[in-house]
Motif scaffolding. Structure first.
Motif, PDB file in Angstrom:
ATOM      1  N   LEU A 194       0.958  -1.139   0.042  1.00 14.70           N
ATOM      2  CA  LEU A 194      -0.096   0.009   0.013  1.00 14.70           C
ATOM      3  C   LEU A 194       0.847   1.217  -0.039  1.00 14.70           C
ATOM      4  CD1 LEU A 194      -2.868   1.141   0.169  1.00 14.70           C
ATOM      5  CD2 LEU A 194      -2.726   1.112   2.514  1.00 14.70           C
ATOM      6  N   GLY A 195       1.829   1.201   0.676  1.00 22.47           N
ATOM      7  CA  GLY A 195       2.861   2.479   1.000  1.00 22.47           C
ATOM      8  C   GLY A 195       3.567   2.909  -0.813  1.00 22.47           C
ATOM      9  N   LEU A 196       3.953   1.559  -1.253  1.00 20.35           N
ATOM     10  CA  LEU A 196       4.569   1.585  -2.492  1.00 20.35           C
ATOM     11  C   LEU A 196       3.452   2.233  -3.585  1.00 20.35           C
ATOM     12  CD1 LEU A 196       6.354   0.982  -5.014  1.00 20.35           C
ATOM     13  CD2 LEU A 196       5.898  -1.393  -4.671  1.00 20.35           C
ATOM     14  N   ALA A 197       2.177   1.757  -3.545  1.00 22.21           N
ATOM     15  CA  ALA A 197       1.183   2.227  -4.272  1.00 22.21           C
ATOM     16  C   ALA A 197       0.971   3.537  -4.134  1.00 22.21           C
ATOM     17  CB  ALA A 197      -0.030   1.269  -4.084  1.00 22.21           C
ATOM     18  N   ASP A 198       0.716   4.120  -3.157  1.00 25.02           N
ATOM     19  CA  ASP A 198       0.581   5.429  -2.799  1.00 25.02           C
ATOM     20  C   ASP A 198       1.707   6.403  -3.181  1.00 25.02           C
ATOM     21  OD1 ASP A 198      -1.937   4.770  -1.615  1.00 25.02           O
ATOM     22  OD2 ASP A 198      -1.314   5.002   0.469  1.00 25.02           O
ATOM     23  N   ASP A 199       2.995   5.825  -2.953  1.00 26.19           N
ATOM     24  CA  ASP A 199       4.173   6.342  -3.394  1.00 26.19           C
ATOM     25  C   ASP A 199       4.150   7.010  -4.983  1.00 26.19           C
ATOM     26  OD1 ASP A 199       5.294   6.715  -0.844  1.00 26.19           O
ATOM     27  OD2 ASP A 199       7.048   4.976  -1.447  1.00 26.19           O
ATOM     28  N   GLU A 200       3.756   5.764  -5.676  1.00 27.18           N
ATOM     29  CA  GLU A 200       3.603   5.817  -7.109  1.00 27.18           C
ATOM     30  C   GLU A 200       2.450   6.897  -7.620  1.00 27.18           C
ATOM     31  OE1 GLU A 200       5.654   3.334  -9.663  1.00 27.18           O
ATOM     32  OE2 GLU A 200       6.687   4.552  -8.022  1.00 27.18           O
ATOM     33  N   LEU A 201       1.126   6.836  -6.918  1.00 27.31           N
ATOM     34  CA  LEU A 201       0.242   7.760  -7.413  1.00 27.31           C
ATOM     35  C   LEU A 201       0.735   9.036  -6.919  1.00 27.31           C
ATOM     36  CD1 LEU A 201      -2.889   8.164  -8.047  1.00 27.31           C
ATOM     37  CD2 LEU A 201      -3.168   8.053  -5.393  1.00 27.31           C
ATOM     38  N   VAL A 202       1.168   9.395  -5.860  1.00 33.82           N
ATOM     39  CA  VAL A 202       1.428  10.608  -5.620  1.00 33.82           C
ATOM     40  C   VAL A 202       2.664  11.269  -6.288  1.00 33.82           C
ATOM     41  CG1 VAL A 202       1.937  12.381  -3.595  1.00 33.82           C
ATOM     42  CG2 VAL A 202       0.236  10.449  -3.339  1.00 33.82           C
ATOM     43  N   ILE A 203       3.587  10.618  -6.540  1.00 35.29           N
ATOM     44  CA  ILE A 203       4.765  11.077  -7.308  1.00 35.29           C
ATOM     45  C   ILE A 203       4.422  11.232  -8.627  1.00 35.29           C
ATOM     46  CG2 ILE A 203       5.899   8.948  -7.903  1.00 35.29           C
ATOM     47  CD1 ILE A 203       8.751  10.687  -7.051  1.00 35.29           C
ATOM     48  N   GLY A 204       3.319  10.347  -9.285  1.00 33.83           N
ATOM     49  CA  GLY A 204       2.910  10.614 -10.554  1.00 33.83           C
ATOM     50  C   GLY A 204       2.189  11.902 -10.771  1.00 33.83           C
ATOM     51  N   TRP A 205       1.564  12.102  -9.632  1.00 34.23           N
ATOM     52  CA  TRP A 205       0.812  13.451  -9.776  1.00 34.23           C
ATOM     53  C   TRP A 205       1.785  14.503  -9.822  1.00 34.23           C
ATOM     54  CZ3 TRP A 205      -4.463  15.094 -10.268  1.00 34.23           C
ATOM     55  CH2 TRP A 205      -5.203  14.066 -10.450  1.00 34.23           C
ATOM     56  N   ARG A 206       2.521  14.451  -9.107  1.00 37.78           N
ATOM     57  CA  ARG A 206       3.762  15.473  -8.770  1.00 37.78           C
ATOM     58  C   ARG A 206       4.539  15.591 -10.054  1.00 37.78           C
ATOM     59  NH1 ARG A 206       1.834  18.986  -5.454  1.00 37.78           N
ATOM     60  NH2 ARG A 206       2.224  18.633  -3.137  1.00 37.78           N
ATOM     61  N   ASP A 207       4.805  14.643 -10.844  1.00 41.27           N
ATOM     62  CA  ASP A 207       5.619  14.777 -11.918  1.00 41.27           C
ATOM     63  C   ASP A 207       4.851  15.334 -12.998  1.00 41.27           C
ATOM     64  OD1 ASP A 207       7.878  13.456 -10.673  1.00 41.27           O
ATOM     65  OD2 ASP A 207       7.518  11.518 -11.413  1.00 41.27           O
ATOM     66  N   SER A 208       3.555  15.130 -12.977  1.00 39.28           N
ATOM     67  CA  SER A 208       2.654  15.700 -13.954  1.00 39.28           C
ATOM     68  C   SER A 208       2.705  17.100 -14.021  1.00 39.28           C
ATOM     69  CB  SER A 208       1.049  15.062 -14.054  1.00 39.28           C
ATOM     70  OG  SER A 208       0.651  15.575 -12.807  1.00 39.28           O
ATOM     71  N   GLU A 209       3.034  17.671 -12.860  1.00 36.47           N
ATOM     72  CA  GLU A 209       2.873  19.154 -12.665  1.00 36.47           C
ATOM     73  C   GLU A 209       3.929  19.835 -13.726  1.00 36.47           C
ATOM     74  OE1 GLU A 209       1.327  19.589  -7.914  1.00 36.47           O
ATOM     75  OE2 GLU A 209       3.462  19.428  -8.540  1.00 36.47           O
ATOM     76  N   TRP A 210       4.863  19.328 -14.213  1.00 32.67           N
ATOM     77  CA  TRP A 210       5.920  19.725 -14.944  1.00 32.67           C
ATOM     78  C   TRP A 210       5.463  19.670 -16.344  1.00 32.67           C
ATOM     79  CZ3 TRP A 210      10.074  22.652 -13.888  1.00 32.67           C
ATOM     80  CH2 TRP A 210      10.535  22.559 -12.835  1.00 32.67           C
ATOM     81  N   THR A 211       4.405  19.170 -16.663  1.00 29.35           N
ATOM     82  CA  THR A 211       3.679  19.268 -18.064  1.00 29.35           C
ATOM     83  C   THR A 211       3.531  20.308 -18.313  1.00 29.35           C
ATOM     84  OG1 THR A 211       2.829  17.128 -17.846  1.00 29.35           O
ATOM     85  CG2 THR A 211       2.045  18.127 -19.691  1.00 29.35           C
ATOM     86  N   GLY A 212       4.140  21.091 -19.517  1.00 26.28           N
ATOM     87  CA  GLY A 212       3.869  22.291 -20.055  1.00 26.28           C
ATOM     88  C   GLY A 212       4.969  23.369 -19.550  1.00 26.28           C
ATOM     89  N   ILE A 213       5.576  23.104 -18.528  1.00 30.58           N
ATOM     90  CA  ILE A 213       6.728  24.083 -18.195  1.00 30.58           C
ATOM     91  C   ILE A 213       7.951  23.734 -17.890  1.00 30.58           C
ATOM     92  CG2 ILE A 213       4.791  25.292 -16.844  1.00 30.58           C
ATOM     93  CD1 ILE A 213       5.410  24.019 -14.210  1.00 30.58           C
ATOM     94  N   ALA A 214       8.170  22.327 -18.320  1.00 26.21           N
ATOM     95  CA  ALA A 214       9.708  21.948 -18.047  1.00 26.21           C
ATOM     96  C   ALA A 214      10.595  22.618 -18.816  1.00 26.21           C
ATOM     97  CB  ALA A 214       9.599  20.462 -18.710  1.00 26.21           C
ATOM     98  N   PRO A 215      11.874  22.571 -18.709  1.00 23.86           N
ATOM     99  CA  PRO A 215      12.664  23.618 -19.160  1.00 23.86           C
ATOM    100  C   PRO A 215      12.902  23.139 -20.571  1.00 23.86           C
ATOM    101  CG  PRO A 215      14.004  22.059 -17.729  1.00 23.86           C
ATOM    102  CD  PRO A 215      12.522  22.020 -17.442  1.00 23.86           C
ATOM    103  N   LEU A 216      12.619  21.959 -21.183  1.00 20.85           N
ATOM    104  CA  LEU A 216      12.924  21.690 -22.445  1.00 20.85           C
ATOM    105  C   LEU A 216      11.698  20.864 -22.816  1.00 20.85           C
ATOM    106  CD1 LEU A 216      16.352  19.930 -22.023  1.00 20.85           C
ATOM    107  CD2 LEU A 216      15.916  22.272 -23.219  1.00 20.85           C
ATOM    108  N   LEU A 217      11.299  20.935 -24.258  1.00 21.99           N
ATOM    109  CA  LEU A 217      10.113  20.326 -24.487  1.00 21.99           C
ATOM    110  C   LEU A 217      10.214  18.941 -24.476  1.00 21.99           C
ATOM    111  CD1 LEU A 217       7.310  20.247 -26.424  1.00 21.99           C
ATOM    112  CD2 LEU A 217       9.159  20.216 -28.526  1.00 21.99           C
ATOM    113  N   GLU A 218      11.687  18.202 -24.591  1.00 17.89           N
ATOM    114  CA  GLU A 218      11.681  16.650 -24.373  1.00 17.89           C
ATOM    115  C   GLU A 218      11.137  16.476 -22.848  1.00 17.89           C
ATOM    116  OE1 GLU A 218      13.742  19.046 -25.889  1.00 17.89           O
ATOM    117  OE2 GLU A 218      14.462  17.968 -27.854  1.00 17.89           O
ATOM    118  N   GLU A 219      11.463  17.354 -22.176  1.00 18.97           N
ATOM    119  CA  GLU A 219      11.085  17.104 -20.748  1.00 18.97           C
ATOM    120  C   GLU A 219       9.582  17.277 -20.409  1.00 18.97           C
ATOM    121  OE1 GLU A 219      13.186  15.541 -18.467  1.00 18.97           O
ATOM    122  OE2 GLU A 219      14.527  15.513 -20.515  1.00 18.97           O
ATOM    123  N   ASP A 220       8.943  17.785 -20.963  1.00 22.96           N
ATOM    124  CA  ASP A 220       7.518  17.900 -21.100  1.00 22.96           C
ATOM    125  C   ASP A 220       7.064  16.268 -21.286  1.00 22.96           C
ATOM    126  OD1 ASP A 220       6.457  21.275 -22.314  1.00 22.96           O
ATOM    127  OD2 ASP A 220       7.066  20.475 -20.322  1.00 22.96           O
TER     128      ASP A 220
END
Length: 229
Positions: free
Chosen positions: A29-55
């Motif tokens: 459950l801890g592993l699942a919750d980690d993956e869910l939450v970091i997935g949402w956090r990583d998605s916050e870079w969509t559209g604002i990453a320093p390089l298009l490739e990183e979007d």
């Protein structure tokens, strides 16, 4: 049942948590919750990453992490949606590291590198699990995480000599230790090249989780029957 605008979790007749809560269930459950939450956090870079490739890269990584979360929730219970979205913030078992809102590139890469290094240690341990369902899912996740590790290592090499990255690693190190149980932390310290320290332990939460929970569960809470993945 939460209605439109409600701040209460959507509670269906399906239990939000597994009925059996042994140490293995808690670990998964801890592993699942980690993956869910970091997935949402990583998605916050969509559209604002320093390089298009990183979007593109961070969007892809975020989708993979959330997909891993879903597979783990399905292993734990009958309703992945309920496990993901119907719990209160204090019921999540994610590590504080993944909760932090880090919209600064050096800290984001430091977290991704530290998280992926810790994640490889715990996933590798699960490959030999006695439960074939757990071991099989760990093998699938491990194959898909290989790209995440390559991406994190590429950026670590680029930023390793910058003071911003070194400071970010030092700042996040106690959080990174909290991703793993105490018996696996020595392996993480050896890989990262830092000494073990007091960790921000799993089960305690940062202010960032409550804010993220509001965003993650907004649609679910606003839909009378709950939104589906």
């Amino acid at each position: 049942m939460g209605g439109v605008g409600s701040t209460e979790p959507h509670r269906s007749d399906v239990p939000a948590l597994p009925a059996r809560r042994d140490s293995q269930q808690e670990l998964l459950l801890g592993l699942a919750d980690d993956e869910l939450v970091i997935g949402w956090r990583d998605s916050e870079w969509t559209g604002i990453a320093p390089l298009l490739e990183e979007d593109v890269a961070f969007s892809s990584i975020a989708q993979n992490e959330i997909g891993h979360a879903r597979a783990l929730y399905e292993l734990l219970g009958d309703d992945a949606d309920a496990l993901a979205f119907d719990r209160r913030p204090d019921e999540y078992r994610c590590a504080p590291l993944v909760e932090l809102p880090l919209l600064e590139w050096a800290h984001t890469i430091a977290r991704r590198w530290l998280y992926e290094t810790a994640d490889e240690i715990r996933i590798t341990a699960l490959l030999d699990d006695d439960d074939p369902g757990v071991a099989g899912l760990a093998a699938k996740i491990n194959r898909e995480e290989a790209y995440h590790r390559m991406h994190a290592e590429m950026w670590r090499e680029r930023l390793a000599d910058t003071p911003q990255f070194r400071a970010a690693v030092e700042e996040l190190w106690p959080y990174a230790l909290g991703v793993l149980p105490p018996e696996q932390r020595g392996a993480l310290a050896a890989r990262v090249g830092l000494e073990e320290a007091d960790a921000f332990e799993r089960g305690t939460h940062t202010d960032g989780l409550a804010e993220l929970w509001e965003e993650m569960t907004m649609v679910r809470r606003s839909a009378p029957a709950g939104a589906q993945w």
